[in-house]
Write a protein that holds these residues in place. Structure first.
Motif, short mmCIF file in Angstrom:
data_model
loop_
_atom_site.label_atom_id
_atom_site.label_comp_id
_atom_site.label_asym_id
_atom_site.label_seq_id
_atom_site.Cartn_x
_atom_site.Cartn_y
_atom_site.Cartn_z
N PHE A 1 0.16 4.18 1.31
CA PHE A 1 -0.44 5.09 2.28
C PHE A 1 0.71 5.78 3.02
O PHE A 1 1.82 5.25 3.07
CB PHE A 1 -1.27 4.32 3.32
CG PHE A 1 -2.61 3.81 2.83
CD1 PHE A 1 -3.29 4.45 1.81
CD2 PHE A 1 -3.19 2.71 3.42
CE1 PHE A 1 -4.53 3.99 1.38
CE2 PHE A 1 -4.43 2.24 3.00
CZ PHE A 1 -5.10 2.88 1.98
N GLU B 1 -14.43 4.59 6.26
CA GLU B 1 -15.14 5.36 5.23
C GLU B 1 -16.42 6.00 5.76
O GLU B 1 -17.07 5.46 6.65
CB GLU B 1 -15.51 4.45 4.06
CG GLU B 1 -14.34 4.05 3.19
CD GLU B 1 -13.93 5.15 2.22
OE1 GLU B 1 -14.72 6.07 1.97
OE2 GLU B 1 -12.80 5.07 1.72
N SER C 1 -10.67 -1.55 -1.01
CA SER C 1 -9.33 -1.91 -0.49
C SER C 1 -9.51 -2.96 0.60
O SER C 1 -10.55 -2.99 1.28
CB SER C 1 -8.64 -0.68 0.10
OG SER C 1 -8.51 0.34 -0.86
N TRP D 1 -8.05 7.30 6.74
CA TRP D 1 -7.55 6.58 5.56
C TRP D 1 -8.26 5.24 5.40
O TRP D 1 -8.19 4.62 4.34
CB TRP D 1 -6.04 6.33 5.67
CG TRP D 1 -5.24 7.56 5.42
CD1 TRP D 1 -4.79 8.46 6.33
CD2 TRP D 1 -4.80 8.04 4.14
NE1 TRP D 1 -4.10 9.47 5.71
CE2 TRP D 1 -4.09 9.23 4.38
CE3 TRP D 1 -4.92 7.57 2.83
CZ2 TRP D 1 -3.50 9.97 3.34
CZ3 TRP D 1 -4.35 8.30 1.80
CH2 TRP D 1 -3.66 9.48 2.06
N TRP D 2 -8.94 4.77 6.47
CA TRP D 2 -9.56 3.45 6.37
C TRP D 2 -11.06 3.45 6.69
O TRP D 2 -11.83 2.72 6.06
CB TRP D 2 -8.85 2.43 7.28
CG TRP D 2 -9.18 1.04 6.88
CD1 TRP D 2 -10.06 0.19 7.50
CD2 TRP D 2 -8.71 0.35 5.71
NE1 TRP D 2 -10.16 -0.99 6.79
CE2 TRP D 2 -9.34 -0.90 5.70
CE3 TRP D 2 -7.83 0.70 4.67
CZ2 TRP D 2 -9.10 -1.84 4.69
CZ3 TRP D 2 -7.60 -0.23 3.66
CH2 TRP D 2 -8.22 -1.48 3.68
N ALA E 1 -4.48 7.89 11.10
CA ALA E 1 -4.73 6.81 10.14
C ALA E 1 -6.22 6.54 9.93
O ALA E 1 -6.62 6.07 8.86
CB ALA E 1 -4.04 5.53 10.62
N TYR F 1 0.81 -1.22 0.00
CA TYR F 1 0.00 0.00 0.00
C TYR F 1 0.84 1.26 0.00
O TYR F 1 1.81 1.37 0.76
CB TYR F 1 -0.92 0.05 1.23
CG TYR F 1 -2.23 -0.68 1.01
CD1 TYR F 1 -3.23 -0.11 0.23
CD2 TYR F 1 -2.45 -1.93 1.56
CE1 TYR F 1 -4.42 -0.78 0.01
CE2 TYR F 1 -3.64 -2.61 1.34
CZ TYR F 1 -4.61 -2.03 0.57
OH TYR F 1 -5.79 -2.68 0.34
#
Ligand SMILES: CC(C)(COP(=O)(O)OP(=O)(O)OC[C@H]1O[C@@H](n2cnc3c(N)ncnc32)[C@H](O)[C@@H]1OP(=O)(O)O)[C@@H](O)C(=O)NCCC(=O)NCCS
Length: 162
Positions: free
Chosen positions: A30, A45, A81, A42-43, A39, A28
């Motif tokens: 990221f 949603e 993802s 970024w994950w 973080a 990834y």
């Protein structure tokens, strides 16, 4: 194992394998060395996207996030993802998450699903996505700086829904 929508309380249990996967530097692109707080977006949603967890006996084995690949006039194509805890790999968790995400995207009326950046040396992922019906549209050469292998390509993978 069940797959359910992730709740805020799940994030502290996702973060350890999220950060281990990002720091491994082989799958990834990221940002690295992110705190849990930094973080999380970024994950985890927001609607119309969604994050799910695969759970077995209260243990989180893996997670997936999904939603529109682009806003506005690109919003009819989905993306997703996936991260499976290294201790839980090779037991079908990734496949189950992939099937779940595809079923969700079809039910939501998306026309297809695009993966924007699959590292070409990530053999389990490339194998799994092809097995689930994705094709490699093309490969951006040297687009990923792999921790061990140096500059390698990123596949764009796609499947159109019938
Ligand atoms: C990719 C990932 C999600 C797969 O999760 P998983 O739970 O191990 O996946 P599964 O057990 O469902 O399936 C793995 C598949 O890869 C195959 N596989 C494993 N190692 C492989 C290898 N070296 N080469 C080819 N295929 C391989 C398995 O045989 C299996 O395929 P099958 O179902 O046809 O037998 C997981 O490895 C992961 O989280 N990796 C780190 C993050 C990542 O790469 N995410 C995806 C980015 S595109």
């Amino acid at each position: 194992m069940i797959i359910r929508t992730a709740e805020a309380a799940d994030w502290p249990l996702i973060y350890p394998f999220f950060t281990a996967i990002v720091e491994a530097g082989d799958t990834y692109a990221f940002p690295e060395n992110l705190t849990s707080e930094a973080a999380r977006p970024w994950w985890m949603e927001q609607a119309p996207g969604r994050t799910v967890v695969a759970v077995d006996d209260e243990r989180i084995l893996g997670s997936a996030k999904m939603g529109p690949n682009r806003p506005g006039r690109g919003a009819h194509v989905a993306t997703a993802s996936f991260m499976v805890d290294s201790a839980a790999r090779g037991r079908g968790v990734g496949r189950a998450l992939g099937e779940h995400v595809l079923a969700w995207a079809r039910a939501e009326g998306y026309h297809g699903m695009q993966f924007n950046a699959v590292v070409e040396t990530n053999a389990p992922a490339v194998h799994l996505w092809q097995a689930l019906g994705f094709q490699i549209i093309g490969t951006v050469p040297e687009a990923f700086d792999h921790r061990r292998d140096g500059l390698v390509g990123l596949h764009v993978m796609y499947q159109r829904f019938a």
